[in-house]
Design a protein around this motif. Structure first.
Motif, PDB file in Angstrom:
ATOM      1  N   LEU A   1       0.832  -1.201   0.000  1.00 38.67           N
ATOM      2  CA  LEU A   1       0.000   0.000   0.000  1.00 38.67           C
ATOM      3  C   LEU A   1       0.870   1.255   0.000  1.00 38.67           C
ATOM      4  CD1 LEU A   1      -2.781   1.327   0.123  1.00 38.67           C
ATOM      5  CD2 LEU A   1      -2.679   1.118   2.610  1.00 38.67           C
ATOM      6  N   GLN A   2       1.936   1.230   0.782  1.00 43.27           N
ATOM      7  CA  GLN A   2       2.856   2.367   0.851  1.00 43.27           C
ATOM      8  C   GLN A   2       3.470   2.646  -0.518  1.00 43.27           C
ATOM      9  OE1 GLN A   2       6.274   1.719   3.430  1.00 43.27           O
ATOM     10  NE2 GLN A   2       6.106   3.807   4.216  1.00 43.27           N
ATOM     11  N   VAL A   3       3.939   1.608  -1.192  1.00 40.39           N
ATOM     12  CA  VAL A   3       4.537   1.757  -2.521  1.00 40.39           C
ATOM     13  C   VAL A   3       3.509   2.290  -3.508  1.00 40.39           C
ATOM     14  CG1 VAL A   3       5.479   0.475  -4.491  1.00 40.39           C
ATOM     15  CG2 VAL A   3       6.366   0.063  -2.187  1.00 40.39           C
ATOM     16  N   LYS A   4       2.323   1.725  -3.497  1.00 38.82           N
ATOM     17  CA  LYS A   4       1.286   2.147  -4.436  1.00 38.82           C
ATOM     18  C   LYS A   4       0.890   3.604  -4.198  1.00 38.82           C
ATOM     19  CE  LYS A   4      -3.037   0.628  -6.479  1.00 38.82           C
ATOM     20  NZ  LYS A   4      -4.079  -0.395  -6.486  1.00 38.82           N
ATOM     21  N   THR A   5       0.779   4.000  -2.938  1.00 37.09           N
ATOM     22  CA  THR A   5       0.408   5.369  -2.604  1.00 37.09           C
ATOM     23  C   THR A   5       1.481   6.354  -3.054  1.00 37.09           C
ATOM     24  OG1 THR A   5      -0.849   4.596  -0.696  1.00 37.09           O
ATOM     25  CG2 THR A   5      -0.210   6.915  -0.704  1.00 37.09           C
ATOM     26  N   LEU A   6       2.731   6.056  -2.749  1.00 36.72           N
ATOM     27  CA  LEU A   6       3.815   6.957  -3.144  1.00 36.72           C
ATOM     28  C   LEU A   6       3.950   7.039  -4.662  1.00 36.72           C
ATOM     29  CD1 LEU A   6       6.461   5.994  -0.445  1.00 36.72           C
ATOM     30  CD2 LEU A   6       5.312   8.201  -0.678  1.00 36.72           C
ATOM     31  N   ALA A   7       3.849   5.904  -5.338  1.00 31.48           N
ATOM     32  CA  ALA A   7       3.983   5.893  -6.801  1.00 31.48           C
ATOM     33  C   ALA A   7       2.819   6.616  -7.474  1.00 31.48           C
ATOM     34  CB  ALA A   7       4.086   4.459  -7.308  1.00 31.48           C
ATOM     35  N   SER A   8       1.640   6.564  -6.868  1.00 33.63           N
ATOM     36  CA  SER A   8       0.464   7.175  -7.499  1.00 33.63           C
ATOM     37  C   SER A   8       0.504   8.697  -7.483  1.00 33.63           C
ATOM     38  CB  SER A   8      -0.820   6.685  -6.832  1.00 33.63           C
ATOM     39  OG  SER A   8      -0.924   7.204  -5.529  1.00 33.63           O
TER      40      SER A   8
ATOM     41  N   LYS B   1       4.095  -4.749  -9.992  1.00 28.44           N
ATOM     42  CA  LYS B   1       2.653  -4.640 -10.235  1.00 28.44           C
ATOM     43  C   LYS B   1       2.092  -3.346  -9.610  1.00 28.44           C
ATOM     44  CE  LYS B   1      -1.462  -7.076  -8.798  1.00 28.44           C
ATOM     45  NZ  LYS B   1      -1.975  -8.260  -8.145  1.00 28.44           N
ATOM     46  N   GLU B   2       2.485  -3.046  -8.381  1.00 23.38           N
ATOM     47  CA  GLU B   2       2.006  -1.836  -7.711  1.00 23.38           C
ATOM     48  C   GLU B   2       2.522  -0.577  -8.407  1.00 23.38           C
ATOM     49  OE1 GLU B   2       1.631  -5.138  -4.864  1.00 23.38           O
ATOM     50  OE2 GLU B   2       3.274  -4.475  -6.130  1.00 23.38           O
ATOM     51  N   LEU B   3       3.786  -0.599  -8.797  1.00 20.09           N
ATOM     52  CA  LEU B   3       4.372   0.561  -9.472  1.00 20.09           C
ATOM     53  C   LEU B   3       3.668   0.840 -10.802  1.00 20.09           C
ATOM     54  CD1 LEU B   3       8.136  -0.202  -8.799  1.00 20.09           C
ATOM     55  CD2 LEU B   3       6.809   1.667  -7.780  1.00 20.09           C
ATOM     56  N   ASP B   4       3.459  -0.209 -11.586  1.00 19.41           N
ATOM     57  CA  ASP B   4       2.813  -0.041 -12.894  1.00 19.41           C
ATOM     58  C   ASP B   4       1.364   0.416 -12.747  1.00 19.41           C
ATOM     59  OD1 ASP B   4       5.157  -0.805 -14.113  1.00 19.41           O
ATOM     60  OD2 ASP B   4       4.487  -2.855 -14.557  1.00 19.41           O
ATOM     61  N   ALA B   5       0.628  -0.204 -11.828  1.00 22.15           N
ATOM     62  CA  ALA B   5      -0.778   0.155 -11.626  1.00 22.15           C
ATOM     63  C   ALA B   5      -0.910   1.590 -11.131  1.00 22.15           C
ATOM     64  CB  ALA B   5      -1.436  -0.810 -10.638  1.00 22.15           C
ATOM     65  N   ALA B   6      -0.040   1.986 -10.214  1.00 20.30           N
ATOM     66  CA  ALA B   6      -0.109   3.345  -9.668  1.00 20.30           C
ATOM     67  C   ALA B   6       0.198   4.375 -10.743  1.00 20.30           C
ATOM     68  CB  ALA B   6       0.859   3.482  -8.498  1.00 20.30           C
ATOM     69  N   MET B   7       1.184   4.099 -11.577  1.00 17.05           N
ATOM     70  CA  MET B   7       1.535   5.036 -12.642  1.00 17.05           C
ATOM     71  C   MET B   7       0.375   5.171 -13.634  1.00 17.05           C
ATOM     72  SD  MET B   7       4.834   5.162 -15.195  1.00 17.05           S
ATOM     73  CE  MET B   7       4.492   3.572 -15.908  1.00 17.05           C
ATOM     74  N   THR B   8      -0.239   4.058 -13.974  1.00 19.36           N
ATOM     75  CA  THR B   8      -1.368   4.082 -14.903  1.00 19.36           C
ATOM     76  C   THR B   8      -2.532   4.877 -14.311  1.00 19.36           C
ATOM     77  OG1 THR B   8      -0.719   1.968 -15.841  1.00 19.36           O
ATOM     78  CG2 THR B   8      -3.002   2.643 -16.173  1.00 19.36           C
ATOM     79  N   MET B   9      -2.813   4.662 -13.034  1.00 15.25           N
ATOM     80  CA  MET B   9      -3.915   5.379 -12.385  1.00 15.25           C
ATOM     81  C   MET B   9      -3.621   6.883 -12.291  1.00 15.25           C
ATOM     82  SD  MET B   9      -6.260   3.237 -12.011  1.00 15.25           S
ATOM     83  CE  MET B   9      -7.389   4.226 -11.052  1.00 15.25           C
ATOM     84  N   ALA B  10      -2.384   7.237 -11.983  1.00 14.69           N
ATOM     85  CA  ALA B  10      -2.013   8.658 -11.901  1.00 14.69           C
ATOM     86  C   ALA B  10      -2.157   9.323 -13.267  1.00 14.69           C
ATOM     87  CB  ALA B  10      -0.589   8.800 -11.377  1.00 14.69           C
ATOM     88  N   ASN B  11      -1.676   8.652 -14.307  1.00 16.33           N
ATOM     89  CA  ASN B  11      -1.802   9.201 -15.670  1.00 16.33           C
ATOM     90  C   ASN B  11      -3.267   9.349 -16.064  1.00 16.33           C
ATOM     91  OD1 ASN B  11       0.945   9.400 -15.988  1.00 16.33           O
ATOM     92  ND2 ASN B  11       1.146   7.473 -17.093  1.00 16.33           N
ATOM     93  N   ALA B  12      -4.084   8.370 -15.706  1.00 14.21           N
ATOM     94  CA  ALA B  12      -5.510   8.426 -16.032  1.00 14.21           C
ATOM     95  C   ALA B  12      -6.194   9.585 -15.315  1.00 14.21           C
ATOM     96  CB  ALA B  12      -6.185   7.109 -15.675  1.00 14.21           C
ATOM     97  N   LYS B  13      -5.819   9.800 -14.063  1.00 13.65           N
ATOM     98  CA  LYS B  13      -6.422  10.890 -13.293  1.00 13.65           C
ATOM     99  C   LYS B  13      -6.065  12.252 -13.891  1.00 13.65           C
ATOM    100  CE  LYS B  13      -7.295  12.170  -8.543  1.00 13.65           C
ATOM    101  NZ  LYS B  13      -7.064  11.858  -7.150  1.00 13.65           N
TER     102      LYS B  13
END
Length: 171
Positions: A72-79, A104-116
């Motif tokens: 969760l920490q990694v996903k939050t920071l990456a997002s 997986k968390e890094l890729d998903a967070a980056m995709t979500m940030a770009n989408a937002k």
């Protein structure tokens, strides 16, 4: 204060919290290394991160086991766009270990940030923000700025030397 600057301060405070069990000399070294290393080239930042973790007493040879909390920490920071070197420092692992266990968390967070961000840009463009609309069309619809030069009249060039003479006369 810029985002990178505030992020660096956040990373520094997390490292200081983790370093509470260490000596004053180690804390000074961590402060110094962070000031010298954050925002530099990837290799320098990565080496600085590993050096900081060693100073804090992390066993760099110990096997890392991800937890729900670290995921969760990694996903939050990456997002929010935190650089991977800095995420690794916060989690207390090397960048290579971060990539190995949290891809997986890094890729998903980056995709979500770009989408937002894309959603926000799209909303602004469709609400009448001309700059946002132009940017969207250039990036997504292939629009480009074109400049053309038209010449009317007669152009006669007998030789390169005569052209040079003509150009020098105009000055």
């Amino acid at each position: 204060m810029s985002t990178n600057s505030s992020l660096a301060h956040h990373v520094l405070s997390v490292i200081k919290q983790k370093a509470n069990r260490t000596t004053k000399k180690t804390k000074r070294n961590v402060d110094l290394l962070l000031r010298l290393g954050l925002g530099k080239t990837k290799n320098t930042a990565s080496n600085t991160a590993e050096h900081i973790m060693r100073l804090m007493g992390h066993d760099m040879t110990a096997k890392h086991e991800p937890t729900t909390e670290t995921r969760l920490q990694v996903k939050t920071l990456a997002s929010v766009g935190t650089p991977q070197d800095q995420i690794a420092i916060v989690v207390g692992i090397t960048k290579n270990t971060l990539l190995k266990h949290y891809r997986k968390e890094l890729d998903a967070a980056m995709t979500m940030a770009n989408a937002k961000v894309a959603q926000s840009l799209f909303q602004q463009a469709t609400a009448g923000n001309t700059s946002a609309a132009i940017f969207w069309l250039k990036c997504r619809a292939g629009w480009v700025d074109k400049q053309s030069v038209e010449h009317s009249g007669k152009l006669e060039i007998e030789s390169l030397s005569s052209l040079m003479d003509e150009l020098s006369k105009e000055d």
